[in-house]
Design a protein around this motif. Structure first.
Motif, PDB file in Angstrom:
ATOM      1  N   ALA A  50      29.985   8.799  29.483  1.00 31.21           N
ATOM      2  CA  ALA A  50      29.201   8.250  28.856  1.00 31.21           C
ATOM      3  C   ALA A  50      28.388   8.344  30.426  1.00 31.21           C
ATOM      4  O   ALA A  50      26.783   8.326  30.041  1.00 31.21           O
ATOM      5  CB  ALA A  50      29.219   6.724  28.855  1.00 31.21           C
ATOM      6  N   ALA A  51      29.018   8.766  31.347  1.00 35.36           N
ATOM      7  CA  ALA A  51      27.622   9.147  32.392  1.00 35.36           C
ATOM      8  C   ALA A  51      27.652   9.640  33.149  1.00 35.36           C
ATOM      9  O   ALA A  51      28.695  10.135  34.202  1.00 35.36           O
ATOM     10  CB  ALA A  51      27.105   7.931  33.405  1.00 35.36           C
ATOM     11  N   PRO A  52      27.470  11.320  32.515  1.00 27.89           N
ATOM     12  CA  PRO A  52      28.351  12.806  32.803  1.00 27.89           C
ATOM     13  C   PRO A  52      27.725  12.761  34.423  1.00 27.89           C
ATOM     14  O   PRO A  52      26.078  12.500  35.167  1.00 27.89           O
ATOM     15  CB  PRO A  52      27.157  13.548  32.314  1.00 27.89           C
ATOM     16  N   ALA A  92      20.004   4.700  36.145  1.00 26.57           N
ATOM     17  CA  ALA A  92      19.479   5.071  35.077  1.00 26.57           C
ATOM     18  C   ALA A  92      20.707   5.824  33.967  1.00 26.57           C
ATOM     19  O   ALA A  92      20.682   5.093  33.097  1.00 26.57           O
ATOM     20  CB  ALA A  92      18.645   6.087  35.512  1.00 26.57           C
ATOM     21  N   LEU A  93      21.963   6.207  33.887  1.00 25.94           N
ATOM     22  CA  LEU A  93      23.387   6.530  33.756  1.00 25.94           C
ATOM     23  C   LEU A  93      23.511   5.221  33.021  1.00 25.94           C
ATOM     24  O   LEU A  93      23.908   5.516  31.869  1.00 25.94           O
ATOM     25  CB  LEU A  93      24.077   7.784  34.600  1.00 25.94           C
ATOM     26  N   SER A  94      24.095   4.390  33.923  1.00 27.20           N
ATOM     27  CA  SER A  94      24.288   2.944  33.483  1.00 27.20           C
ATOM     28  C   SER A  94      23.908   2.542  32.353  1.00 27.20           C
ATOM     29  O   SER A  94      24.230   1.996  31.429  1.00 27.20           O
ATOM     30  CB  SER A  94      24.787   1.863  34.239  1.00 27.20           C
ATOM     31  N   VAL A  98      24.578   1.210  28.095  1.00 27.49           N
ATOM     32  CA  VAL A  98      24.538   0.250  27.669  1.00 27.49           C
ATOM     33  C   VAL A  98      23.557  -0.478  26.252  1.00 27.49           C
ATOM     34  O   VAL A  98      23.450  -0.455  25.732  1.00 27.49           O
ATOM     35  CB  VAL A  98      24.232  -1.093  29.031  1.00 27.49           C
ATOM     36  N   LEU A  99      22.091   0.649  26.689  1.00 26.01           N
ATOM     37  CA  LEU A  99      21.089   0.582  26.117  1.00 26.01           C
ATOM     38  C   LEU A  99      21.622   0.945  24.329  1.00 26.01           C
ATOM     39  O   LEU A  99      21.145   1.212  23.320  1.00 26.01           O
ATOM     40  CB  LEU A  99      19.955   0.938  26.171  1.00 26.01           C
ATOM     41  N   SER A 100      21.585   2.526  24.450  1.00 26.91           N
ATOM     42  CA  SER A 100      22.366   3.471  23.568  1.00 26.91           C
ATOM     43  C   SER A 100      24.106   3.564  23.491  1.00 26.91           C
ATOM     44  O   SER A 100      24.246   4.496  23.267  1.00 26.91           O
ATOM     45  CB  SER A 100      21.410   4.985  24.209  1.00 26.91           C
ATOM     46  N   ALA A 101      25.097   2.395  23.646  1.00 29.18           N
ATOM     47  CA  ALA A 101      26.003   2.536  23.367  1.00 29.18           C
ATOM     48  C   ALA A 101      25.955   3.607  21.804  1.00 29.18           C
ATOM     49  O   ALA A 101      26.891   4.252  22.104  1.00 29.18           O
ATOM     50  CB  ALA A 101      26.504   1.457  23.203  1.00 29.18           C
ATOM     51  N   PRO A 102      25.688   3.131  20.802  1.00 25.59           N
ATOM     52  CA  PRO A 102      26.625   4.363  20.136  1.00 25.59           C
ATOM     53  C   PRO A 102      26.050   5.415  20.322  1.00 25.59           C
ATOM     54  O   PRO A 102      27.036   6.309  19.256  1.00 25.59           O
ATOM     55  CB  PRO A 102      25.570   3.227  18.656  1.00 25.59           C
ATOM     56  N   GLU A 103      24.707   5.937  20.190  1.00 23.73           N
ATOM     57  CA  GLU A 103      24.425   7.366  20.362  1.00 23.73           C
ATOM     58  C   GLU A 103      25.540   8.253  21.484  1.00 23.73           C
ATOM     59  O   GLU A 103      25.302   9.003  21.608  1.00 23.73           O
ATOM     60  CB  GLU A 103      23.000   7.212  20.772  1.00 23.73           C
ATOM     61  N   GLY A 123      29.167   0.870  18.385  1.00 27.58           N
ATOM     62  CA  GLY A 123      30.420   0.829  19.779  1.00 27.58           C
ATOM     63  C   GLY A 123      28.679  -0.148  20.352  1.00 27.58           C
ATOM     64  O   GLY A 123      28.011  -0.758  20.073  1.00 27.58           O
ATOM     65  N   SER A 124      30.024  -0.941  21.106  1.00 24.11           N
ATOM     66  CA  SER A 124      28.761  -1.673  22.107  1.00 24.11           C
ATOM     67  C   SER A 124      30.033  -1.170  23.492  1.00 24.11           C
ATOM     68  O   SER A 124      30.769  -0.642  23.816  1.00 24.11           O
ATOM     69  CB  SER A 124      29.565  -2.482  22.204  1.00 24.11           C
ATOM     70  N   ALA A 125      28.124  -1.885  25.251  1.00 22.97           N
ATOM     71  CA  ALA A 125      29.676  -1.140  25.628  1.00 22.97           C
ATOM     72  C   ALA A 125      29.912  -2.175  26.773  1.00 22.97           C
ATOM     73  O   ALA A 125      29.557  -3.574  26.823  1.00 22.97           O
ATOM     74  CB  ALA A 125      28.270  -1.316  26.850  1.00 22.97           C
ATOM     75  N   SER A 126      30.644  -2.340  27.359  1.00 23.29           N
ATOM     76  CA  SER A 126      31.714  -3.341  28.470  1.00 23.29           C
ATOM     77  C   SER A 126      30.777  -3.893  29.094  1.00 23.29           C
ATOM     78  O   SER A 126      29.562  -3.409  29.846  1.00 23.29           O
ATOM     79  CB  SER A 126      33.312  -2.938  29.037  1.00 23.29           C
ATOM     80  N   ALA A 127      31.787  -4.265  30.533  1.00 22.79           N
ATOM     81  CA  ALA A 127      30.421  -4.702  32.109  1.00 22.79           C
ATOM     82  C   ALA A 127      30.789  -2.853  33.115  1.00 22.79           C
ATOM     83  O   ALA A 127      30.576  -3.812  33.423  1.00 22.79           O
ATOM     84  CB  ALA A 127      31.532  -6.157  32.157  1.00 22.79           C
TER      85      ALA A 127
END
Length: 195
Positions: A50-52, A92-94, A98-103, A123-127
């Motif tokens: 998710a955050a390369p 910024a990556l994190s 969170v804000l663009s979880a499905p994409e 989808g949704s982001a975890s903690a």
């Protein structure tokens, strides 16, 4: 804040931040479903997907902290800027995850299936992205400690530098006269073994 401006505190904070970011990179950040040819399929994106670059940034942060505490003034400022850049980059990556979880999940699923582009996903982001942000904030605290404390830090080799003056170390000669040490002669290009 004085304890946070010491070299060991800066290094330990940055290493703790790096470990937090590395741990977050191995966890599940986004879960959801991806529309495949046979219908919706469950999908998961871990932090490193998710955050390369998250793991690389964490390692850079730890190395930059060590460099900041052992280098001279110019290299210290470059290292501090690297720490700040990593902290901002990881945040910024994190937040993007969170804000663009499905994409993000759709892009990770597309890459995993060997297709280009993005698959339709929900989808949704975890903690865990927020844990990575906490690590980034800890790194920024370490960078602030390096900025404040770095003004009075010396470089690692500073204590071994030659004292100011003519630079020659005088030792007693055979008849009591003052002569340069062999080390100083080698530094000037003389070979004391030829005498």
């Amino acid at each position: 804040m004085s304890r946070l401006t010491r070299k060991p505190a800066v290094v330990l904070l940055a290493i703790a931040a790096g470990i937090i970011m590395l741990a977050a990179g191995r966890a599940d950040w986004i879960t959801g479903t991806v529309d495949g040819p046979a219908g919706p399929v469950r999908a998961i994106a871990v932090g490193s997907e998710a955050a390369p670059g998250l793991a690389g940034l964490a390692l850079v942060a730890m190395a930059a902290a060590v460099a900041a505490t052992t280098s001279g003034r110019i290299a210290r400022w470059i290292s501090i800027l690297a720490m700040v850049g990593v902290g901002v980059g990881v945040s910024a990556l994190s937040v993007r995850a969170v804000l663009s979880a499905p994409e993000v999940l759709g892009a990770v699923a597309a890459e995993g299936s060997g297709t280009t582009g993005t698959l339709e996903a929900t989808g949704s982001a975890s903690a865990w992205p927020w844990v990575a942000v906490a690590g980034a904030v800890l790194l920024l605290v370490a960078a602030a400690g390096a900025v404040v404390g770095g003004r009075r830090w010396g470089a690692l080799g500073g204590r071994y530098e030659r004292p100011a003056g003519d630079g020659a170390t005088q030792v007693g000669g055979a008849r009591g006269e003052r002569v340069d040490s062999d080390w100083d002669r080698v530094t000037r290009g003389d070979d004391p073994s030829v005498d």
